[in-house]
Design a protein around this motif. Structure first.
Motif, mmCIF file in Angstrom:
data_model
loop_
_atom_site.group_PDB
_atom_site.id
_atom_site.type_symbol
_atom_site.label_atom_id
_atom_site.label_comp_id
_atom_site.label_asym_id
_atom_site.label_seq_id
_atom_site.Cartn_x
_atom_site.Cartn_y
_atom_site.Cartn_z
ATOM 1 N N ARG A 99 114.723 -69.888 50.456
ATOM 2 C CA ARG A 99 114.864 -71.347 50.928
ATOM 3 C C ARG A 99 113.624 -71.270 51.965
ATOM 4 N N LEU A 100 113.742 -70.515 52.971
ATOM 5 C CA LEU A 100 112.652 -70.546 54.240
ATOM 6 C C LEU A 100 111.110 -70.421 53.632
ATOM 7 N N GLU A 101 111.016 -69.620 52.255
ATOM 8 C CA GLU A 101 109.715 -69.540 51.988
ATOM 9 C C GLU A 101 109.267 -70.831 51.265
ATOM 10 N N GLY A 102 110.426 -71.534 50.475
ATOM 11 C CA GLY A 102 110.121 -72.919 49.898
ATOM 12 C C GLY A 102 109.781 -73.969 51.056
ATOM 13 N N GLU A 103 110.272 -73.836 52.064
ATOM 14 C CA GLU A 103 110.214 -75.122 53.185
ATOM 15 C C GLU A 103 108.734 -74.805 53.627
ATOM 16 N N THR A 104 108.494 -73.254 54.179
ATOM 17 C CA THR A 104 107.361 -72.887 54.786
ATOM 18 C C THR A 104 106.066 -73.369 53.787
ATOM 19 N N VAL A 105 106.295 -73.163 52.497
ATOM 20 C CA VAL A 105 104.962 -73.255 51.608
ATOM 21 C C VAL A 105 104.741 -74.745 51.279
ATOM 22 N N PHE A 106 105.643 -75.470 51.308
ATOM 23 C CA PHE A 106 105.474 -76.897 50.773
ATOM 24 C C PHE A 106 105.185 -77.743 52.082
ATOM 25 N N THR A 107 105.675 -77.336 53.219
ATOM 26 C CA THR A 107 105.212 -78.018 54.320
ATOM 27 C C THR A 107 103.852 -77.622 54.901
ATOM 28 N N GLY A 108 103.366 -76.342 54.619
ATOM 29 C CA GLY A 108 101.973 -75.944 54.853
ATOM 30 C C GLY A 108 101.176 -76.565 53.926
ATOM 31 N N LEU A 109 101.495 -76.845 52.651
ATOM 32 C CA LEU A 109 100.754 -77.519 51.466
ATOM 33 C C LEU A 109 100.335 -79.140 51.966
ATOM 34 N N LEU A 110 101.422 -79.664 52.080
ATOM 35 C CA LEU A 110 101.429 -80.826 52.205
ATOM 36 C C LEU A 110 100.739 -81.460 53.881
ATOM 37 N N GLU A 111 100.860 -80.577 54.782
ATOM 38 C CA GLU A 111 100.384 -80.692 55.955
ATOM 39 C C GLU A 111 98.706 -80.696 55.835
ATOM 40 N N ARG A 112 98.462 -79.722 54.885
ATOM 41 C CA ARG A 112 97.112 -79.303 54.755
ATOM 42 C C ARG A 112 96.260 -80.290 53.752
ATOM 43 N N PHE A 113 97.081 -80.762 52.875
ATOM 44 C CA PHE A 113 96.508 -81.548 51.729
ATOM 45 C C PHE A 113 97.462 -82.765 51.626
ATOM 46 N N PRO A 114 97.542 -83.955 52.372
ATOM 47 C CA PRO A 114 98.606 -84.774 52.536
ATOM 48 C C PRO A 114 98.620 -85.692 51.192
ATOM 49 N N GLY A 115 97.244 -85.677 50.545
ATOM 50 C CA GLY A 115 97.221 -86.498 49.437
ATOM 51 C C GLY A 115 97.301 -85.752 48.057
ATOM 52 N N LEU A 116 97.898 -84.521 47.902
ATOM 53 C CA LEU A 116 98.274 -83.581 46.945
ATOM 54 C C LEU A 116 99.246 -84.379 45.899
ATOM 55 N N ARG A 117 98.693 -84.607 44.686
ATOM 56 C CA ARG A 117 99.394 -85.142 43.697
ATOM 57 C C ARG A 117 99.095 -84.501 42.269
ATOM 58 N N PRO A 118 99.810 -84.506 41.530
ATOM 59 C CA PRO A 118 99.960 -83.875 40.037
ATOM 60 C C PRO A 118 98.487 -84.439 39.219
ATOM 61 N N ALA A 119 97.831 -83.702 38.845
ATOM 62 C CA ALA A 119 96.480 -84.174 37.970
ATOM 63 C C ALA A 119 96.614 -83.779 36.620
ATOM 64 N N GLY A 120 97.980 -83.473 36.193
ATOM 65 C CA GLY A 120 97.917 -83.173 34.570
ATOM 66 C C GLY A 120 99.555 -82.559 34.432
ATOM 67 N N ASP A 121 99.718 -82.051 33.305
ATOM 68 C CA ASP A 121 100.819 -81.553 32.981
ATOM 69 C C ASP A 121 100.771 -80.149 33.282
#
Length: 141
Positions: A99-121
């Motif tokens: 759980r801690l790893e998931g929170e850390t990874v997703f928080t870091g990704l979205l802070e660094r790349f706030p516009g992160l969106r899927p670009a395909g399947d």
């Protein structure tokens, strides 16, 4: 009169946000148990000593537990009711770390790349019968 579209709030990278992701991609998808005594599951009699598989993603979408179980709702108040880490004496000892790893990874990704969106399947890459992973996940920054 102009129409404006409200921007949805970002997916929370809080424990509740991570908990909502886990039912969709649990660390383990199939778990095996052996009955120690005769039991009836879903109207089916099962003798002692029989193997019973738990399909965790299916359990995580039980409408008796979750309102609208097929919807991805990161603001779900009962998100932690899933079976992704099993329960009772078989509860995953590493659940807190995961759980801690998931929170850390997703928080870091979205802070660094706030516009992160899927670009395909995504492309699935199955490792074995009980776990699975992604081979690719195209994203747009």
């Amino acid at each position: 009169m102009s129409s404006t579209t409200a921007t949805p709030p970002p997916i929370p990278c809080t424990p509740a946000g991570v908990e909502e992701i886990l039912p969709y991609e649990p660390p383990v998808h199939i778990d095996l148990r052996v009955t120690t005594e005769p039991v009836v599951l879903g109207g089916t009699a099962i003798d002692a000593g029989q193997q019973v598989f738990q399909i965790l993603p299916a359990a995580n979408r039980d409408p008796r537990v979750f309102a609208d179980p097929e919807a991805f709702d990161p603001w779900r108040t009962d998100a932690r009711s899933h079976m992704s880490f099993l329960s009772g004496p078989h509860h995953c000892i590493g659940a807190g770390l995961a759980r801690l790893e998931g929170e850390t990874v997703f928080t870091g990704l979205l802070e660094r790349f706030p516009g992160l969106r899927p670009a395909g399947d995504p492309v699935r890459r199955t490792r074995d019968t009980s776990t699975r992973g992604l081979g690719t996940l195209p994203v747009r920054l």
